[in-house]
Design a protein around this motif. Structure first.
Motif, PDB file in Angstrom:
ATOM      1  N   VAL A  21       0.848  -1.192   0.000  1.00 22.28           N
ATOM      2  CA  VAL A  21       0.000   0.000   0.000  1.00 22.28           C
ATOM      3  C   VAL A  21       0.886   1.246   0.000  1.00 22.28           C
ATOM      4  CG1 VAL A  21      -1.879   1.189   1.198  1.00 22.28           C
ATOM      5  CG2 VAL A  21      -1.739  -1.304   1.279  1.00 22.28           C
ATOM      6  N   PHE A  22       0.637   2.151  -0.960  1.00 25.70           N
ATOM      7  CA  PHE A  22       1.490   3.343  -1.112  1.00 25.70           C
ATOM      8  C   PHE A  22       1.495   4.205   0.144  1.00 25.70           C
ATOM      9  CE2 PHE A  22       0.233   3.182  -5.844  1.00 25.70           C
ATOM     10  CZ  PHE A  22       1.239   2.269  -6.091  1.00 25.70           C
ATOM     11  N   GLU A  23       0.317   4.410   0.719  1.00 29.80           N
ATOM     12  CA  GLU A  23       0.231   5.324   1.868  1.00 29.80           C
ATOM     13  C   GLU A  23       0.496   4.612   3.194  1.00 29.80           C
ATOM     14  OE1 GLU A  23      -2.548   6.835  -1.372  1.00 29.80           O
ATOM     15  OE2 GLU A  23      -2.207   4.912  -0.424  1.00 29.80           O
ATOM     16  N   GLY A  24       0.862   3.320   3.162  1.00 25.83           N
ATOM     17  CA  GLY A  24       1.090   2.559   4.393  1.00 25.83           C
ATOM     18  C   GLY A  24      -0.203   1.916   4.867  1.00 25.83           C
ATOM     19  N   THR A  25      -0.089   0.970   5.810  1.00 27.85           N
ATOM     20  CA  THR A  25      -1.263   0.175   6.212  1.00 27.85           C
ATOM     21  C   THR A  25      -1.850   0.619   7.545  1.00 27.85           C
ATOM     22  OG1 THR A  25       0.291  -1.410   7.185  1.00 27.85           O
ATOM     23  CG2 THR A  25      -0.520  -1.903   4.980  1.00 27.85           C
ATOM     24  N   ARG A  26      -1.346   1.697   8.126  1.00 29.81           N
ATOM     25  CA  ARG A  26      -1.864   2.123   9.425  1.00 29.81           C
ATOM     26  C   ARG A  26      -3.374   2.372   9.331  1.00 29.81           C
ATOM     27  NH1 ARG A  26       1.011   7.026  12.330  1.00 29.81           N
ATOM     28  NH2 ARG A  26       2.633   5.448  12.487  1.00 29.81           N
ATOM     29  N   GLY A  27      -4.125   1.783  10.252  1.00 28.89           N
ATOM     30  CA  GLY A  27      -5.575   2.010  10.295  1.00 28.89           C
ATOM     31  C   GLY A  27      -6.373   1.037   9.439  1.00 28.89           C
ATOM     32  N   ILE A  28      -5.690   0.213   8.644  1.00 24.81           N
ATOM     33  CA  ILE A  28      -6.433  -0.765   7.822  1.00 24.81           C
ATOM     34  C   ILE A  28      -6.783  -1.977   8.680  1.00 24.81           C
ATOM     35  CG2 ILE A  28      -6.296  -2.341   5.844  1.00 24.81           C
ATOM     36  CD1 ILE A  28      -4.560  -0.347   4.418  1.00 24.81           C
ATOM     37  N   SER A  29      -8.067  -2.361   8.639  1.00 20.65           N
ATOM     38  CA  SER A  29      -8.525  -3.514   9.419  1.00 20.65           C
ATOM     39  C   SER A  29      -8.801  -4.676   8.462  1.00 20.65           C
ATOM     40  CB  SER A  29      -9.818  -3.133  10.159  1.00 20.65           C
ATOM     41  OG  SER A  29     -10.529  -4.293  10.487  1.00 20.65           O
ATOM     42  N   PRO A  30      -8.500  -5.912   8.888  1.00 16.93           N
ATOM     43  CA  PRO A  30      -8.803  -7.059   8.008  1.00 16.93           C
ATOM     44  C   PRO A  30     -10.315  -7.223   7.816  1.00 16.93           C
ATOM     45  CG  PRO A  30      -7.363  -7.712   9.836  1.00 16.93           C
ATOM     46  CD  PRO A  30      -7.836  -6.331  10.130  1.00 16.93           C
ATOM     47  N   VAL A  31     -11.095  -6.680   8.742  1.00 13.91           N
ATOM     48  CA  VAL A  31     -12.556  -6.830   8.655  1.00 13.91           C
ATOM     49  C   VAL A  31     -13.161  -5.577   8.032  1.00 13.91           C
ATOM     50  CG1 VAL A  31     -14.676  -7.226   9.980  1.00 13.91           C
ATOM     51  CG2 VAL A  31     -12.502  -8.232  10.755  1.00 13.91           C
ATOM     52  N   GLY A  32     -13.999  -5.784   7.034  1.00  7.90           N
ATOM     53  CA  GLY A  32     -14.744  -4.656   6.450  1.00  7.90           C
ATOM     54  C   GLY A  32     -13.962  -3.859   5.425  1.00  7.90           C
ATOM     55  N   THR A  33     -12.750  -4.291   5.101  1.00  7.28           N
ATOM     56  CA  THR A  33     -11.958  -3.589   4.081  1.00  7.28           C
ATOM     57  C   THR A  33     -12.111  -4.296   2.742  1.00  7.28           C
ATOM     58  OG1 THR A  33     -10.358  -2.849   5.739  1.00  7.28           O
ATOM     59  CG2 THR A  33      -9.618  -2.853   3.453  1.00  7.28           C
ATOM     60  N   THR A  34     -12.343  -3.518   1.699  1.00  9.41           N
ATOM     61  CA  THR A  34     -12.498  -4.081   0.355  1.00  9.41           C
ATOM     62  C   THR A  34     -11.236  -3.803  -0.456  1.00  9.41           C
ATOM     63  OG1 THR A  34     -14.844  -3.565   0.460  1.00  9.41           O
ATOM     64  CG2 THR A  34     -13.955  -4.062  -1.712  1.00  9.41           C
ATOM     65  N   VAL A  35     -10.752  -4.829  -1.150  1.00 10.98           N
ATOM     66  CA  VAL A  35      -9.566  -4.677  -1.993  1.00 10.98           C
ATOM     67  C   VAL A  35      -9.984  -4.891  -3.443  1.00 10.98           C
ATOM     68  CG1 VAL A  35      -7.226  -5.487  -2.449  1.00 10.98           C
ATOM     69  CG2 VAL A  35      -8.117  -5.567  -0.115  1.00 10.98           C
ATOM     70  N   ARG A  36      -9.770  -3.869  -4.277  1.00 10.11           N
ATOM     71  CA  ARG A  36     -10.138  -3.974  -5.699  1.00 10.11           C
ATOM     72  C   ARG A  36      -8.880  -4.089  -6.552  1.00 10.11           C
ATOM     73  NH1 ARG A  36     -13.209   0.288  -4.006  1.00 10.11           N
ATOM     74  NH2 ARG A  36     -15.358  -0.298  -3.547  1.00 10.11           N
ATOM     75  N   PHE A  37      -8.838  -5.116  -7.371  1.00  9.44           N
ATOM     76  CA  PHE A  37      -7.742  -5.290  -8.339  1.00  9.44           C
ATOM     77  C   PHE A  37      -8.206  -4.663  -9.652  1.00  9.44           C
ATOM     78  CE2 PHE A  37      -7.014  -8.248  -5.012  1.00  9.44           C
ATOM     79  CZ  PHE A  37      -5.642  -8.425  -4.942  1.00  9.44           C
ATOM     80  N   LEU A  38      -7.471  -3.672 -10.148  1.00 10.40           N
ATOM     81  CA  LEU A  38      -7.984  -2.823 -11.227  1.00 10.40           C
ATOM     82  C   LEU A  38      -7.606  -3.285 -12.637  1.00 10.40           C
ATOM     83  CD1 LEU A  38      -7.398   0.675  -9.572  1.00 10.40           C
ATOM     84  CD2 LEU A  38      -9.430  -0.778  -9.469  1.00 10.40           C
ATOM     85  N   GLY A  39      -6.817  -4.355 -12.724  1.00 14.87           N
ATOM     86  CA  GLY A  39      -6.555  -4.928 -14.046  1.00 14.87           C
ATOM     87  C   GLY A  39      -5.620  -4.109 -14.919  1.00 14.87           C
ATOM     88  N   ARG A  40      -4.825  -3.202 -14.327  1.00 14.80           N
ATOM     89  CA  ARG A  40      -3.851  -2.432 -15.113  1.00 14.80           C
ATOM     90  C   ARG A  40      -2.686  -2.044 -14.212  1.00 14.80           C
ATOM     91  NH1 ARG A  40      -4.722   2.948 -13.637  1.00 14.80           N
ATOM     92  NH2 ARG A  40      -6.760   3.364 -12.714  1.00 14.80           N
ATOM     93  N   GLY A  41      -1.593  -1.648 -14.829  1.00 10.53           N
ATOM     94  CA  GLY A  41      -0.427  -1.213 -14.058  1.00 10.53           C
ATOM     95  C   GLY A  41      -0.607   0.212 -13.572  1.00 10.53           C
ATOM     96  N   LEU A  42       0.360   0.671 -12.780  1.00 11.05           N
ATOM     97  CA  LEU A  42       0.294   2.047 -12.285  1.00 11.05           C
ATOM     98  C   LEU A  42       0.566   3.013 -13.434  1.00 11.05           C
ATOM     99  CD1 LEU A  42       0.113   4.156 -10.046  1.00 11.05           C
ATOM    100  CD2 LEU A  42       2.545   3.825  -9.637  1.00 11.05           C
TER     101      LEU A  42
END
Length: 466
Positions: free
Chosen positions: A61-82
């Motif tokens: 994660v670019f901005e770091g993972t502070r505050g991210i919870s394993p519960v209720g977080t959605t991860v979207r794979f966008l199908g393209r590079g940066l």
């Protein structure tokens, strides 16, 4: 916008570790694929896939993972590079590697979105570097000349003034006769806040900012931001060079921070470490970065690269300078003992080398005497350094008169030729004239590397005489 075909959503995070998020049950994620992480409160962060195996995708994660919870977080794979919006509007501006402005200016309006994971130049279309770039620094221009399309790194040690030298080169460098078409892309990788302020202030105060685009990541940012910095900088350089026909000097400082970030990411993925704890693929990774430079047959523009790195413990055999030396065409080496003598820039010319210099200097390119003067200065300075060693053993009084002259030459060479001011921009003629001035300390019979015609034409003893 992304088509919803490519976007896949998951909410089964199995582990969060440092800047990494492990997502389970993902069968088809691609390396370097862009990811969006949405937290329960609606906050969104971006990241990329750094590993994928056995149905587990590892996302940094670019901005770091502070505050991210394993519960209720959605991860979207966008199908393209940066992709970053690239434009000539970026000249005179400061951005982070994601293309966000750091100078309180507006976002880039017109431009093209580019995948920053560019390819090294195809060797089949490479053109051989032959045009001289004037950096205004005598120890580089006179003895280790930089050519358009070359990769010439600067090897520094911690505490040596590599930042100041990089900024000075960015301000002064020019291709003579094509000044208007010259730009600098300055990639500052994982720099401290005070260094970031220095670069910004230096470019703004000297007016150089107008032709410099600064891509910057800070030391306290996640490692992935540091690994993206040279990629974004070089993507911009490629656009300016090969689509806007500009001559671009890409300065990347500090590649040691880049390699440390690679090691950090590799360790967090629990990969088997290679030499010095760095990942085994570091050589390939550095080669992909450095080879994004050069001239292309049939294109007007060019990219010249000056990566700058700090040698840990001043050790030139450390993996980072060692591997860099294999890939690039020489190196400029900064020396602590010269620095301690108060010499700036503390370039050790005997430890430095530009493998391509001979093809871009001489008549019609710089000045007819350039090669001879360069060879003579090298030879005389090498002898002066040897003579210093001899004097330390047998005492200066026991030296011959010629040897004493070499000692005088060695001091004058360091104080007059190598040493210059931070705002002193010497053209190549000035550099060569200073070279002749210090060579004139030696008896004429010692100038065995210079043609007699050049001695009669340029030596201070004959100058102005017919």
């Amino acid at each position: 916008m992304e088509s919803s075909m490519n976007v896949r959503e998951y909410s089964n995070i199995s582990m969060i570790k440092g800047p990494l998020v492990m997502v389970q049950g993902v069968a088809d994620s691609a390396y370097n694929e862009l990811v969006e992480v949405e937290m329960p409160n609606g906050e969104k962060r971006r990241g990329i896939v750094v590993d994928s195996q056995k149905g587990i995708s590892v996302v940094q994660v670019f901005e770091g993972t502070r505050g991210i919870s394993p519960v209720g977080t959605t991860v979207r794979f966008l199908g393209r590079g940066l992709e970053v919006k690239i434009s000539e509007e970026m000249l005179g501006r400061i951005f982070n590697p994601l293309g966000d402005p750091l100078d309180n200016g507006p976002m880039v309006i017109k431009g093209e979105k580019r995948d920053i994971n560019g390819e090294p130049l195809n060797p089949a279309v490479r053109d051989y570097p032959e045009e001289f770039i004037q950096t205004g620094i005598s120890a580089i221009d006179g003895l280790n000349s930089l050519l358009r399309g070359q990769k010439l790194p600067i090897f520094s040690g911690s505490g040596l003034p590599a930042n100041i030298l990089a900024a000075q080169i960015a301000k002064q460098a020019t291709v003579r006769g094509e000044e208007s078409n010259f730009a600098v892309v300055f990639g500052a990788i994982g720099v401290r806040y005070d260094e970031a302020l220095f670069f910004r202030k230096f470019f703004e105060e000297t007016g150089a900012i107008n032709r410099v685009a600064l891509i910057m990541s800070l030391a306290n940012e996640p490692p992935v931001m540091k690994t993206l910095t040279p990629k974004t900088a070089l993507t911009l350089a490629e656009y300016l060079a090969f689509e806007q026909d500009m001559h671009v000097l890409a300065i990347l400082i500090d590649m040691t921070n880049y390699c440390e970030a690679l090691r950090e990411i590799s360790a967090s993925k629990e990969e088997v470490p290679g030499r010095g704890g760095y990942p085994g693929y570091m050589y390939t990774d550095l080669a992909q970065t450095y080879e994004r430079a050069g001239k292309v047959v049939g294109k007007k523009g060019s990219i010249t690269q000056m990566p700058i790195l700090t040698m840990p413990n001043d050790d030139i055999t450390h993996p980072i300078p060692d591997l860099t030396g294999y890939i690039t065409e020489g190196q400029i080496t900064l020396d602590r003992s010269l620095y301690n003598k108060g010499i700036y820039p503390p370039i050790n010319v005997l430890m430095s080398l530009s493998r391509l210099a001979k093809d871009g200097i001489g008549e019609g390119k710089t000045r007819d005497d350039h090669k001879d003067v360069s060879n003579q200065l090298f030879a005389a300075y090498a002898k002066a350094v040897d003579t210093r060693g001899l004097a330390a053993i047998i005492g200066e009084d026991s030296l011959s008169d010629t040897d004493k002259k070499y000692l005088m030459f060695g001091d004058a060479f360091e104080r007059k030729f190598v040493s210059q001011g931070v705002n002193e921009n010497r053209d190549i003629e000035t550099t060569l004239d200073i070279g002749w001035e210090v060579l004139s300390i030696l008896p004429e019979r010692e100038l065995t590397n210079v043609k007699v015609d050049f001695i009669k034409k340029y030596h201070p003893a004959y100058r102005g005489k017919k």
